[in-house]
Each structure stands twice: as structure tokens, then as C-alpha cells.
Design a protein around this motif. Sequence first.
Motif, PDB file in Angstrom:
ATOM      1  N   ALA A 169       2.506   2.422   2.321  1.00 31.86           N
ATOM      2  CA  ALA A 169       2.589   3.029   3.587  1.00 31.86           C
ATOM      3  C   ALA A 169       3.677   3.582   3.859  1.00 31.86           C
ATOM      4  O   ALA A 169       4.693   3.150   3.483  1.00 31.86           O
ATOM      5  N   ALA A 193      -1.270   4.705   0.942  1.00 31.47           N
ATOM      6  CA  ALA A 193      -2.606   4.468   1.938  1.00 31.47           C
ATOM      7  C   ALA A 193      -2.148   5.220   3.156  1.00 31.47           C
ATOM      8  O   ALA A 193      -3.027   5.015   4.100  1.00 31.47           O
ATOM      9  N   GLY A 194      -1.117   5.955   3.309  1.00 37.75           N
ATOM     10  CA  GLY A 194      -0.986   6.819   4.509  1.00 37.75           C
ATOM     11  C   GLY A 194      -0.075   6.169   5.545  1.00 37.75           C
ATOM     12  O   GLY A 194       0.939   5.222   5.060  1.00 37.75           O
ATOM     13  N   ALA A 195       0.188   6.521   6.556  1.00 31.99           N
ATOM     14  CA  ALA A 195       0.934   5.938   7.780  1.00 31.99           C
ATOM     15  C   ALA A 195       0.921   4.420   7.886  1.00 31.99           C
ATOM     16  O   ALA A 195      -0.292   4.002   7.668  1.00 31.99           O
ATOM     17  N   ASP A 196       1.894   3.859   8.223  1.00 30.54           N
ATOM     18  CA  ASP A 196       1.646   2.489   8.321  1.00 30.54           C
ATOM     19  C   ASP A 196       1.039   1.822   9.576  1.00 30.54           C
ATOM     20  O   ASP A 196       1.569   2.226  10.828  1.00 30.54           O
ATOM     21  N   ILE A 197      -0.157   1.497   9.522  1.00 30.36           N
ATOM     22  CA  ILE A 197      -1.174   1.322  10.652  1.00 30.36           C
ATOM     23  C   ILE A 197      -0.329   0.307  11.334  1.00 30.36           C
ATOM     24  O   ILE A 197      -0.466   0.051  12.645  1.00 30.36           O
ATOM     25  N   ALA A 221       1.000  -1.295  -0.035  1.00 30.25           N
ATOM     26  CA  ALA A 221      -0.091   0.065  -0.139  1.00 30.25           C
ATOM     27  C   ALA A 221       0.902   1.306   0.017  1.00 30.25           C
ATOM     28  O   ALA A 221       0.189   2.239   0.054  1.00 30.25           O
ATOM     29  N   GLY A 255      -2.972  13.344  11.263  1.00 28.11           N
ATOM     30  CA  GLY A 255      -2.123  13.663  12.259  1.00 28.11           C
ATOM     31  C   GLY A 255      -0.652  14.213  11.810  1.00 28.11           C
ATOM     32  O   GLY A 255       0.299  14.560  12.214  1.00 28.11           O
ATOM     33  N   TRP A 256      -0.583  14.344  10.405  1.00 30.19           N
ATOM     34  CA  TRP A 256       0.523  14.673   9.678  1.00 30.19           C
ATOM     35  C   TRP A 256       0.087  16.061   8.877  1.00 30.19           C
ATOM     36  O   TRP A 256       0.600  16.325   7.652  1.00 30.19           O
ATOM     37  N   GLU A 285      -1.593  13.689   2.990  1.00 31.68           N
ATOM     38  CA  GLU A 285      -0.877  14.680   3.727  1.00 31.68           C
ATOM     39  C   GLU A 285       0.448  14.745   3.041  1.00 31.68           C
ATOM     40  O   GLU A 285       1.142  16.162   2.873  1.00 31.68           O
ATOM     41  N   LEU A 297      -1.728   2.135  -5.696  1.00 32.17           N
ATOM     42  CA  LEU A 297      -1.737   3.374  -4.870  1.00 32.17           C
ATOM     43  C   LEU A 297      -0.557   4.360  -4.877  1.00 32.17           C
ATOM     44  O   LEU A 297       0.520   3.913  -4.856  1.00 32.17           O
ATOM     45  N   PRO A 315      -9.213   9.858   5.881  1.00 35.90           N
ATOM     46  CA  PRO A 315     -10.222   8.686   6.661  1.00 35.90           C
ATOM     47  C   PRO A 315      -9.895   8.568   8.038  1.00 35.90           C
ATOM     48  O   PRO A 315     -10.445   7.682   8.589  1.00 35.90           O
ATOM     49  N   GLU A 316      -8.992   9.273   8.611  1.00 33.16           N
ATOM     50  CA  GLU A 316      -8.475   8.952   9.898  1.00 33.16           C
ATOM     51  C   GLU A 316      -9.522   8.729  10.901  1.00 33.16           C
ATOM     52  O   GLU A 316      -9.614   8.043  11.912  1.00 33.16           O
ATOM     53  N   PHE A 321      -4.280   8.254   0.735  1.00 31.71           N
ATOM     54  CA  PHE A 321      -5.366   8.455   2.006  1.00 31.71           C
ATOM     55  C   PHE A 321      -4.347   8.749   3.077  1.00 31.71           C
ATOM     56  O   PHE A 321      -3.409   8.415   3.026  1.00 31.71           O
ATOM     57  N   GLY A 322      -5.076   9.401   3.937  1.00 27.24           N
ATOM     58  CA  GLY A 322      -4.352   9.785   5.184  1.00 27.24           C
ATOM     59  C   GLY A 322      -3.000  10.488   5.063  1.00 27.24           C
ATOM     60  O   GLY A 322      -2.860  11.363   4.504  1.00 27.24           O
ATOM     61  N   GLY A 323      -1.971  10.022   5.634  1.00 23.65           N
ATOM     62  CA  GLY A 323      -0.634  10.355   5.727  1.00 23.65           C
ATOM     63  C   GLY A 323      -0.017  10.619   3.991  1.00 23.65           C
ATOM     64  O   GLY A 323       0.677  11.311   3.810  1.00 23.65           O
TER      65      GLY A 323
HETATM   66  C1  LIG Z   1      -0.284  10.582  10.847  1.00 26.32           C
HETATM   67  C2  LIG Z   1      -1.046   9.907   9.561  1.00 26.32           C
HETATM   68  C3  LIG Z   1      -1.848   8.820   9.758  1.00 26.32           C
HETATM   69  C4  LIG Z   1      -2.643   7.923   8.568  1.00 26.32           C
HETATM   70  O1  LIG Z   1      -2.260   8.061   7.935  1.00 26.32           O
HETATM   71  S1  LIG Z   1      -3.700   6.660   9.332  1.00 26.32           S
HETATM   72  C5  LIG Z   1      -4.086   5.686   8.053  1.00 26.32           C
HETATM   73  C6  LIG Z   1      -4.829   6.231   7.131  1.00 26.32           C
HETATM   74  N1  LIG Z   1      -5.155   5.419   5.997  1.00 26.32           N
HETATM   75  C7  LIG Z   1      -6.321   4.837   5.894  1.00 26.32           C
HETATM   76  O2  LIG Z   1      -7.001   4.813   6.755  1.00 26.32           O
HETATM   77  C8  LIG Z   1      -6.225   3.786   4.641  1.00 26.32           C
HETATM   78  C9  LIG Z   1      -6.334   2.354   5.100  1.00 26.32           C
HETATM   79  N2  LIG Z   1      -6.219   1.586   3.979  1.00 26.32           N
HETATM   80  C10 LIG Z   1      -7.521   1.433   3.234  1.00 26.32           C
HETATM   81  O3  LIG Z   1      -8.437   2.035   3.404  1.00 26.32           O
HETATM   82  C11 LIG Z   1      -7.470   0.311   2.082  1.00 26.32           C
HETATM   83  O4  LIG Z   1      -6.469  -0.432   2.224  1.00 26.32           O
HETATM   84  C12 LIG Z   1      -7.419   1.037   0.806  1.00 26.32           C
HETATM   85  C13 LIG Z   1      -8.733   1.775   0.234  1.00 26.32           C
HETATM   86  C14 LIG Z   1      -6.018   2.022   0.657  1.00 26.32           C
HETATM   87  C15 LIG Z   1      -7.047  -0.031  -0.246  1.00 26.32           C
HETATM   88  O5  LIG Z   1      -8.155  -0.895  -0.178  1.00 26.32           O
HETATM   89  P1  LIG Z   1      -8.123  -2.626  -0.997  1.00 26.32           P
HETATM   90  O6  LIG Z   1      -7.688  -2.204  -2.592  1.00 26.32           O
HETATM   91  O7  LIG Z   1      -9.217  -3.172  -0.616  1.00 26.32           O
HETATM   92  O8  LIG Z   1      -6.802  -3.296  -0.325  1.00 26.32           O
HETATM   93  P2  LIG Z   1      -6.708  -3.652   1.449  1.00 26.32           P
HETATM   94  O9  LIG Z   1      -6.758  -5.298   1.160  1.00 26.32           O
HETATM   95  O10 LIG Z   1      -7.315  -2.775   2.320  1.00 26.32           O
HETATM   96  O11 LIG Z   1      -5.140  -3.432   1.537  1.00 26.32           O
HETATM   97  C16 LIG Z   1      -4.117  -4.107   0.747  1.00 26.32           C
HETATM   98  C17 LIG Z   1      -2.897  -4.495   1.692  1.00 26.32           C
HETATM   99  O12 LIG Z   1      -2.567  -3.150   2.280  1.00 26.32           O
HETATM  100  C18 LIG Z   1      -2.418  -3.185   3.747  1.00 26.32           C
HETATM  101  N3  LIG Z   1      -2.624  -1.774   4.025  1.00 26.32           N
HETATM  102  C19 LIG Z   1      -3.515  -1.034   3.526  1.00 26.32           C
HETATM  103  N4  LIG Z   1      -3.539   0.199   3.914  1.00 26.32           N
HETATM  104  C20 LIG Z   1      -2.299   0.313   4.963  1.00 26.32           C
HETATM  105  C21 LIG Z   1      -1.669   1.227   5.834  1.00 26.32           C
HETATM  106  N5  LIG Z   1      -2.216   2.507   5.878  1.00 26.32           N
HETATM  107  N6  LIG Z   1      -0.557   0.658   6.475  1.00 26.32           N
HETATM  108  C22 LIG Z   1      -0.341  -0.468   6.610  1.00 26.32           C
HETATM  109  N7  LIG Z   1      -0.868  -1.184   5.618  1.00 26.32           N
HETATM  110  C23 LIG Z   1      -1.915  -0.927   4.920  1.00 26.32           C
HETATM  111  C24 LIG Z   1      -3.580  -3.867   3.943  1.00 26.32           C
HETATM  112  O13 LIG Z   1      -3.503  -4.415   5.368  1.00 26.32           O
HETATM  113  C25 LIG Z   1      -3.658  -5.165   2.995  1.00 26.32           C
HETATM  114  O14 LIG Z   1      -2.548  -6.011   3.608  1.00 26.32           O
HETATM  115  P3  LIG Z   1      -2.713  -7.485   3.398  1.00 26.32           P
HETATM  116  O15 LIG Z   1      -2.780  -7.732   1.890  1.00 26.32           O
HETATM  117  O16 LIG Z   1      -1.358  -8.010   3.985  1.00 26.32           O
HETATM  118  O17 LIG Z   1      -3.959  -7.940   3.820  1.00 26.32           O
END
Ligand SMILES: C/C=C/C(=O)SCCNC(=O)CCNC(=O)[C@H](O)C(C)(C)COP(=O)(O)OP(=O)(O)OC[C@H]1O[C@@H](n2cnc3c(N)ncnc32)[C@H](O)[C@@H]1OP(=O)(O)O
Length: 256
Positions: free
Chosen positions: A26, A62-66, A24, A138-139, A110, A59, A129-130, A105-107
Motif C-alpha cells: 500500500a 494495492a493502492g493508497a493505504d486504506i 499489499a 484520486g491520484w 495510478e 502485488l 476500483p475506488e 489497483f487504485g493508487g
Molecule cells: C488516491 C488513491 C486511492 C486508492 O488507491 S484507494 C484503494 C484502492 N485499492 C483497492 O481498493 C484495493 C483494495 N485491496 C483489495 O481489493 C485486495 O486486498 C486485493 C485484491 C489487492 C488482494 O486481495 P486478497 O489477496 O484477498 O488479500 P486481502 O486479504 O484483501 O488483503 C491482504 C492484506 O492487505 C491489506 N490491504 C489490501 N489492500 C490494501 C490497501 N489498499 N491499503 C491497506 N491495506 C490493504 C488487507 O487489509 C489485508 O490485510 P490483513 O492481512 O491484515 O487482513
Amino acid sequence: MEYTKLNVTREDGYVVAAINNPPANALGQPVLHDINDLLDACLNEAGVRAIVITGTGKLFSAGADIKEFSGIQSGDRPKISGHDVFLKIENYPKPVIAAMQGSAFGGGNELAMSCHLRILADSAKVGLPEVNLGIIPGWGGTQRLPRLIGKTRALEVMLTGTPLTAEQALNYGLVNKVVPAEQVLDEAKKLAAKLAKGAPLAIREILKAVTQGLNTTIEEGIKIEQAGSKVVFASEDAKEGGKAFFEKRPPNFKGK
Ligand SMILES: C/C=C/C(=O)SCCNC(=O)CCNC(=O)[C@H](O)C(C)(C)COP(=O)(O)OP(=O)(O)OC[C@H]1O[C@@H](n2cnc3c(N)ncnc32)[C@H](O)[C@@H]1OP(=O)(O)O
């Protein structure tokens, strides 16, 4: 310079850095350190006059590494914050272009908002979407998004967690251009190549006056602009610009 999560290619006058952190892109610590190292490496390199940041795969980021939120620390370098990197980008003296070949998305959004210019794929979405994770952007998202698209629209994006479509992002002024995903990088490279031929001192002073001016009063902003004008009017490039105009030829700016 060695990068673990960035594919860095050198072009004529600019650099392209593609985030390569599947699945992603991340923005985990290794990615943030790589971007930070790249900015430091390019800062005083006269041959690099612009930087393009893009993503590999579907992508942009997808932002910070959750996963890192849950304490799974990757890498052994001291922790670096997105704020450190994004403020460095925002205040960088050379243009940084986000070539958003996919959603952000998210970070990831940002990061893109800290860049000076943004090219977005017509199929991409950009969101903060945080709130859906029970946290807040947060960034810098709570600060940069309202400044870019206005408070009302920014609040809707952040309070609902609903991303913008590419068309909305363009209409709201969040991005400079929307093109098909497969054209994003070429468009960004064309823009970077054009900026690389520009007058480096003038570009530096425009970036500074706009970035700093937006965060202060109009009177203070005008002082920043005046200081920048003073610098460029005294430059060799200003003489070259005038000379090239009257000789009806392209200017050859040397950044002096
Ligand atoms: C200060 C900053 C804070 C932040 O940034 S907080 C994080 C904000 N970002 C989000 O909330 C976005 C989270 N991700 C999603 O909503 C979805 O993903 C997407 C819409 C980007 C893509 O959806 P889809 O195509 O269905 O893929 P998938 O199965 O959800 O994800 C594919 C693989 O990528 C990993 N992943 C996605 N986003 C992150 C992330 N932000 N940090 C770490 N891993 C992430 C998943 O877990 C999964 O992994 P696997 O294939 O091993 O199950």
C-alpha cells in the motif's frame, strides 16, 4: 540515502526500487516519501539514466493505504500526496519503468500510469476500483487512464470498478509488454539497460516533448519539439551519434 519501504539496488546505468510494504505494498506516506526521495537522489546523478519501480511479493501495489484514510497517520514527515510523486515521475527527465510483477489497483495503478513504460505480469490485473469504496480515483487515474486507453474503455474500468486482465491491458495500450510474472523484472532491467546506453539529452527531450505535448495544442507541442531538437542538435552527443554511424560502431553517449 536510507529508505524504509523501498529495496533499492544499483545496476549498471540504472536503479531498481522494489516497494517493500507488506502485505499489499500500500502506498502509505512512508512509501510515497521514499519514492520521492529516490527521484530527488537520482535526478542529478549522471550514472543513473533510468529507474525501475517494482513491488515485492504478489502485488505490485494495492493502492493508497486504506488504513491511512481512517486517519491512522504513520510516520512523522509532512504529508505528501500521490499527485506530488506521480507528477514528478511523469515529468522526470529520465525514463521510469514500472515492472508490474503483480496486480495494481487504485493508487498502485495510478503510480504505474505515471511511469513512462510498463511491463506487466500475465497473471496480473490492473484496475481503479475506488468506486467500490465510494470514492473516485484520486491520484490522477481519471486523467491518465483515458489518455492511455481512451475515454470509453477508461470509463468502463472506473465506473464498474472492474479491473483489466493483462491481455486487455496490452491490447488497450496500457502496458508495453506482458510476460510471466517471474520474467517481469528481468524484462524491465533489460529495457532499463538499453535506455541507459541511449543518448541522455535526446531521451530527456523526447520525454519532455511527448509528456508536455499531450497536454497542449499540436502547435504548442511542435514548439516544444523544436526547442528540444535545437538542444540536441547542438550537443556533443549529436556529433558522436553521426560519427559512430559512419564509423560503424556503437555510439558512446555522454549526455553532453
Ligand atoms: C488516491 C488513491 C486511492 C486508492 O488507491 S484507494 C484503494 C484502492 N485499492 C483497492 O481498493 C484495493 C483494495 N485491496 C483489495 O481489493 C485486495 O486486498 C486485493 C485484491 C489487492 C488482494 O486481495 P486478497 O489477496 O484477498 O488479500 P486481502 O486479504 O484483501 O488483503 C491482504 C492484506 O492487505 C491489506 N490491504 C489490501 N489492500 C490494501 C490497501 N489498499 N491499503 C491497506 N491495506 C490493504 C488487507 O487489509 C489485508 O490485510 P490483513 O492481512 O491484515 O487482513
